[in-house]
Design an enzyme around this catalytic site. Sequence first.
Site, PDB file in Angstrom:
ATOM      1  N   GLN A 305      37.617  -5.486 -44.621  1.00 19.57           N
ATOM      2  CA  GLN A 305      37.223  -6.834 -44.131  1.00 19.57           C
ATOM      3  C   GLN A 305      36.627  -7.689 -45.252  1.00 19.57           C
ATOM      4  O   GLN A 305      36.829  -8.894 -45.302  1.00 19.57           O
ATOM      5  CB  GLN A 305      36.177  -6.726 -43.012  1.00 19.57           C
ATOM      6  CG  GLN A 305      36.704  -6.405 -41.626  1.00 19.57           C
ATOM      7  CD  GLN A 305      37.841  -7.305 -41.139  1.00 19.57           C
ATOM      8  OE1 GLN A 305      39.012  -6.924 -41.165  1.00 19.57           O
ATOM      9  NE2 GLN A 305      37.518  -8.508 -40.695  1.00 19.57           N
ATOM     10  N   ASP A 316      52.236 -17.741 -41.856  1.00 22.73           N
ATOM     11  CA  ASP A 316      53.293 -18.376 -42.661  1.00 22.73           C
ATOM     12  C   ASP A 316      53.775 -17.420 -43.740  1.00 22.73           C
ATOM     13  O   ASP A 316      54.972 -17.326 -44.022  1.00 22.73           O
ATOM     14  CB  ASP A 316      52.760 -19.648 -43.356  1.00 22.73           C
ATOM     15  CG  ASP A 316      52.291 -20.699 -42.361  1.00 22.73           C
ATOM     16  OD1 ASP A 316      52.720 -20.646 -41.199  1.00 22.73           O
ATOM     17  OD2 ASP A 316      51.501 -21.570 -42.760  1.00 22.73           O
TER      18      ASP A 316
END
Length: 361
Positions: A305, A316
């Site tokens: 993380q 995308d």
Amino acid sequence: EHILGDEPSGQSVKLHDAPVMLNALFGMGNPLLDISAVVDKDFLDKYGLKPNDQILAEEKHKALFEEIVKKSKVEYHAGGSTQNSVKIAQWMIQEPHKVATFFGCIGKDHFGEILKQKAAEAHVDAHYYEQTEEPTGTCAACITGDNRSLIANLAAANCYKKEKHLDLDKNWSLVEKAQVYYIAGFFLTVSPDSILKVAKHACEHNKIFGLNLSAPFISQFFKEPLMKVMPYVDILFGNETEAAMFGKEQGFETDDIEEIARKVQLLPKVNKNRKRIVVFTQGKEDTVATVGDKVTRFPVIDIDQNDIVDTNGAGDAFVGGFLSELVQEESLEQCIRAGHYAANIIIQRSGCTFPEKPDFN
């Protein structure tokens, strides 16, 4: 068996070192300049924003754009969902340049010049429709932790005209050169006629047409144009939130993402030579994809993380990686692996930006 289907078993048509053709990948969408800044919860609340969402700017967001540019660490990146994806695909392919073509509308202004320059630097063959009515579109990316709330002020992007650009012979000839087409669902709010023209061309020539659900509001409020183009969609992309909203709006009566993928695959389709492929990403959870009659899960690359800078552009990038292998006629598994690789790189950087060269094979 590879994703493009059709060749007899045991014979691969692909010559592994054959170069990809110029303009083999065609994308069309909203070219936007991303204005990205880290904000706090108060900022989100002030403008009534969800931490993780994509919306179109309204009157009430005007001040947001004025406020975000004054933030201490504001960054400007070339953006726009489809444009990001074709750029990433080109980056993954590297050589030759200009495998990817991009169409969209910008203004004759400073931001427009930046977008042109960035597309050129990414070796994308961008052909913008330039007009003076509206300024180049922008997208405020409000970053909190590993969430991003995107507010798009389309402006010029909303002025794309089929008859003024797509229909011109010099532009349409680039469409005809392509083998793979990709358009984000966001463009359904701008020029559904342009999307249909490209989708029908792909269908009639047994080429591959990909579409992205892009955001929950597309499935909710642009259902009619979305479902008009769906029969031509060979590959549908989306994330778990978009998949759930699409399922809800279509009355699928299930929250199970695998079940939704299966039902989307079975929606009516014009080109029967290709079975629709449905690919749903779920952040750090497995990506779900239809493989033949089954739904398969593909785990993403593990990441700490703390290594996530921002998730803006992750979806995308996934599509860009996927398309880079698809245009080279690779298997679905390989396309998804490349998608996961590209997304993993992008979330470790600010905006949808990438290092000089990929390290993927």
